[in-house]
Design an enzyme around this catalytic site. Sequence first.
Site, PDB file in Angstrom:
ATOM      1  N   ASP A   1       3.206   3.017   9.241  1.00 65.34           N
ATOM      2  CA  ASP A   1       1.911   2.366   9.669  1.00 65.34           C
ATOM      3  C   ASP A   1       1.963   0.731  10.069  1.00 65.34           C
ATOM      4  O   ASP A   1       2.793   0.630   9.590  1.00 65.34           O
ATOM      5  CB  ASP A   1       0.743   2.481   8.782  1.00 65.34           C
ATOM      6  CG  ASP A   1       0.132   4.178   8.723  1.00 65.34           C
ATOM      7  OD1 ASP A   1       0.289   4.647  10.025  1.00 65.34           O
ATOM      8  OD2 ASP A   1      -0.050   4.611   8.005  1.00 65.34           O
ATOM      9  N   LYS A   2       1.356  -0.044  10.691  1.00 68.64           N
ATOM     10  CA  LYS A   2       1.569  -0.682  10.865  1.00 68.64           C
ATOM     11  C   LYS A   2       1.800  -1.631   9.645  1.00 68.64           C
ATOM     12  O   LYS A   2       2.020  -2.518  10.369  1.00 68.64           O
ATOM     13  CB  LYS A   2       0.442  -1.518  12.507  1.00 68.64           C
ATOM     14  CG  LYS A   2       0.437  -3.237  12.453  1.00 68.64           C
ATOM     15  CD  LYS A   2      -0.594  -3.437  13.148  1.00 68.64           C
ATOM     16  CE  LYS A   2      -0.889  -4.835  13.228  1.00 68.64           C
ATOM     17  NZ  LYS A   2      -1.321  -5.411  14.504  1.00 68.64           N
TER      18      LYS A   2
END
Length: 256
Positions: A54-55
């Site tokens: 995830d970012k």
Amino acid sequence: MLEILYQDEHLIAVNKPAGMLVHRSWLDRHETVFVMQTLRDQIGQHVFTVHRLDKPTSGVLLLALSSEVARLLSQQFEEHKMTKVYHAVVRGFVMEDGTVDYALTEELDKIADKFSNPDKAPQPAVSHYRVLARQEMPVAIGRYETARYSLVELKPETGRKHQLRRHMTHLRHPIIGDTAHGDLKQNRGMAQHFNCPGLMLHASHMQLPHPVTGEMLSITARWDSRWQNVVERFEWQGCVSELERVEFPVQAGQDS
């Protein structure tokens, strides 16, 4: 420039910075910098994704250098032949090691998953956790005069979306910096008092058989400056040497 952790003619692993997308997404249309494009320009050849981070999550990100190797690596992920070890700072004192066996309903994005079945049954999800350190800090966050934190090692056995975040929240020890499932007061407190904004979740280690040679690879990604700051402020330096001796007793999934 991305830190390259491992590279050969078949695959490459980098230490993904927190806040950097792996590839373009409709969910972050304003972003202009991505791991895939940055790495392609850095090494001068195309790369292929095989798993996600995830970012806001930092750490080991594995990519293939050909579509065929990407297929082989994806198959290894599906068959749970890769082991991933994460580290996280969570709210409160985690008193003992354990396993979370708690099925998760699929989280759907409004745009990316608009054609997915919203009524899909909860999927099995298992995560193992181990307590490495605890600390109580003399700062008032919320209704308490002090703030308690734990440093934990996490090993997902399955790979559901946001599995580690959701499982730690299920234990009532949300990961610091988790804006979707965590404690917003604690998130703000960590940023304000300890100059540490963002999600405190790091993909520290990955172990896998090489998809071509069969050689066992063990890849480690060091912590960034945010993590190093917290380790110093919380006096967790003694744990750092232990992190170099991570064992891989379970076959883990690929989610974060």
